[in-house]
Write an enzyme that holds these catalytic residues in place. Structure first.
Site, PDB file in Angstrom:
ATOM      1  N   CYS A   1      26.909   3.367   2.870  1.00 50.45           N
ATOM      2  CA  CYS A   1      26.789   4.580   3.262  1.00 50.45           C
ATOM      3  C   CYS A   1      25.430   5.009   4.281  1.00 50.45           C
ATOM      4  O   CYS A   1      24.713   4.817   5.320  1.00 50.45           O
ATOM      5  CB  CYS A   1      27.885   5.655   3.555  1.00 50.45           C
ATOM      6  SG  CYS A   1      28.756   5.758   4.612  1.00 50.45           S
TER       7      CYS A   1
ATOM      8  N   ALA B   1       0.730  -1.285   0.418  1.00 53.62           N
ATOM      9  CA  ALA B   1       0.166   0.320   0.006  1.00 53.62           C
ATOM     10  C   ALA B   1       1.303   1.395  -0.037  1.00 53.62           C
ATOM     11  O   ALA B   1       0.225   2.198  -0.340  1.00 53.62           O
ATOM     12  CB  ALA B   1      -0.937   0.209   1.396  1.00 53.62           C
TER      13      ALA B   1
END
Lengths: 150, 387
Positions: B322, B193
């Site tokens: 990162c 959703a």
């Protein structure tokens, strides 16, 4: 036409994930070197990390051979926000210190100076620290700059 | 230049989560008054039950399924884990660029795991042979990082010819391109959703009538014994409202969103030195209309992402390790380019019908400068004369 804006304008979005100080050093990093580093006068340098791993850091120093004091620091990086901010902080901390004093600056000192870093970002702050240590080692390897007797 | 003090973002991260639509929110607020347990026989329960079944109908309609072929789950990851678990201990084939909820689930549950390679554009090569005894194939419809749309129809045919059942994770495709389970010929399909402006925490697994099934979550009769747990009425109603909205706004992705994505890609590639697209733009009808993944040589992705956020409140994603915090570059970009630096230097933009030309121009007012500055302070060498 339905609106696609976020529905609740009163909702306060979470601010920056880093501290204000990290943000400040990230947005306006101190002592970084733009462009060609070969034009910057320095008497030692250290490079650590690897772009393959996502970060790399280069640090260049001007050391006063009489006093062992770091007169100037410049750095470059291929790195994330934490690497940029923490190296900016480190460069400020290291300037004006003797090599021995600069070596004592720890990764914890940098994180503390910046008001903390997310845990998974700690590695990024270590990088600048390692580059500095390597630059100092590079300086002391040179026959004209023997390690300070202590 | 701080613009997010007002809480207003230029939100270009819809592939991660698309903000809750106002009509979805109001449907959910209404549903909060259905206090009963949808499984109860009293009136309060029945009101909740009706609302759930209406939502199920809307969702089924969006993918051309029958309502009883829709099983609600807590999201796409649960749907993917559920379908893989049906085939635990058997031979399973997936592509190399699946979502981790498929890849890791298969790695943990399959007897043997065959990975289908992708070509240099990010498409699964459709001349593959399944390893003998393969029971189940899972190939995503549209990739979440680079937006390539796989030829599921052909892949399903190959799978069926070789006696395997086929699942597709359609989480990113839902609402962006027409989606018809019967035309695709799939046996299972995952949807969620919150990628279409619905709530987070609700998804569904389509299970074609008659296909093998075993529940992942046991201990209740809900979903005809296929998924135990009290129905989350409010979330299901929100999903239904989002599905209805998605059906109505599908055309906007062609008429409005795609031209803006093309404007963004054109400007980036023209105006930013050393930029390259990881989304194969030359295959216009085989990529999502709302997604663009680009890399900027020598500039690190997470830094670009955070400068965009800080300077102009522009919200995007990065395939850099990162940012995700796990220390590894995106497996999708690695499969595509096999170059960690490209992966670490990547940014994903994902648009919606609410995106405007002004948003794209706002990106282009800061992005070239950000990339240029990062390239100038970068330790990675690129030709300096063009900087």
């Amino acid at each position: 036409m339905p609106s696609y804006q976020t529905s609740d304008s009163s909702a306060q979005f979470t601010p920056w994930i880093y501290s204000d100080l990290v943000k400040q050093h990230f947005l306006e990093p101190k002592n970084f070197l733009m462009g060609d580093e070969s034009k910057y006068p320095h008497n030692c340098q250290g490079i650590v990390g690897n772009p393959i791993c996502g970060d790399q850091m280069l640090m260049m120093l001007q050391v006063d051979s009489e006093t062992d004091v770091i007169k100037d620091v410049k750095w470059k990086t291929y790195g994330c926000a934490s690497a940029i901010a923490s190296t900016s902080a480190l460069s400020e901390l290291a300037k004006g210190k003797t090599l021995d004093q600069a070596l004592k600056i720890s990764a914890e000192d940098i994180a503390k100076f910046l008001g903390g870093l997310p845990k998974h970002k700690f590695h990024c702050s270590v990088l600048g620290h390692e580059a500095l240590a390597k630059a100092i080692a590079n300086y002391r390897q040179k026959p004209q700059n023997p390690p300070a007797s202590s | 230049m701080m613009s997010n003090s007002t809480g207003q973002f230029i939100y270009l991260d819809h592939a991660a989560t698309s903000p809750l639509l106002p009509e979805v929110k109001s449907a959910m607020l209404q549903a909060m008054d259905f206090s009963g347990n949808a499984s109860a026989l009293h009136t309060a329960g029945h009101l909740a039950h009706n609302a759930i079944e209406e939502a199920r109908l809307e969702i089924a309609k969006l993918i051309n399924a029958e309502p009883d072929e829709i099983i609600f789950t807590s999201g796409g990851s649960e749907a993917n884990n559920t379908v893989v678990n049906i085939f635990a201990g058997q031979n399973i084939t997936t592509s190399s660029i699946e979502h981790p909820s498929v890849l890791e689930s298969v790695a943990a549950r399959a007897h043997a795991h065959q990975l289908l390679p992708i070509d240099r554009y990010g498409f699964v090569k459709d001349d593959f042979t399944l390893s003998p005894g393969t029971a189940f194939v899972s190939v995503m419809l549209a990739n979440n990082e680079i937006g390539t749309i796989q030829d599921l129809k052909s892949i399903a045919k190959i799978a069926h010819q070789q006696g395997a059942l086929i699942h597709s994770d359609a989480t990113q495709a839902l609402g962006k391109i027409p989606l018809d389970v019967k035309k695709l010929g799939v046996d299972y399909l995952t949807i969620s959703a919150h990628k279409i402006g619905g709530p987070i925490g609700i998804g569904a697994l389509y299970v074609k009538k008659g296909s093998s099934f075993k529940p992942l979550i046991m201990g209740g009769h809900q979903e005809r014994g296929r998924r135990a747990g009290t129905y989350p009425t409010v979330n299901i109603v929100g999903f239904g409202a989002a599905a209805q909205h998605a059906r109505q706004s599908l055309k906007l992705y062609t008429s409005r969103v795609k031209p803006l994505r093309d404007r963004l890609s054109r400007r980036i590639l023209q105006e930013i030195p050393y930029s390259s697209s990881n989304t194969p733009l030359e295959f216009a009808d085989r990529i999502l209309p709302n997604l663009l993944n680009v890399s900027f040589a020598a500039a690190e992705g997470e830094s670009i992402q955070l400068y965009l956020d800080a300077e102009k409140g522009i919200v995007v994603s990065t395939g850099s390790a990162c940012a995700s915090g796990d220390g590894r570059p995106s497996h999708v970009l690695m499969a595509l380019k096999n170059d960690a630096e490209v992966a670490h230097s990547s940014i994903r933009f994902s648009l919606s019908p609410g995106t405007t030309a002004a948003d794209i121009d706002a990106v282009m007012s800061v992005l070239p400068g950000i990339v240029r500055r990062l390239q100038q302070i970068s330790t990675v060498k690129i030709k300096q004369e063009n900087l």
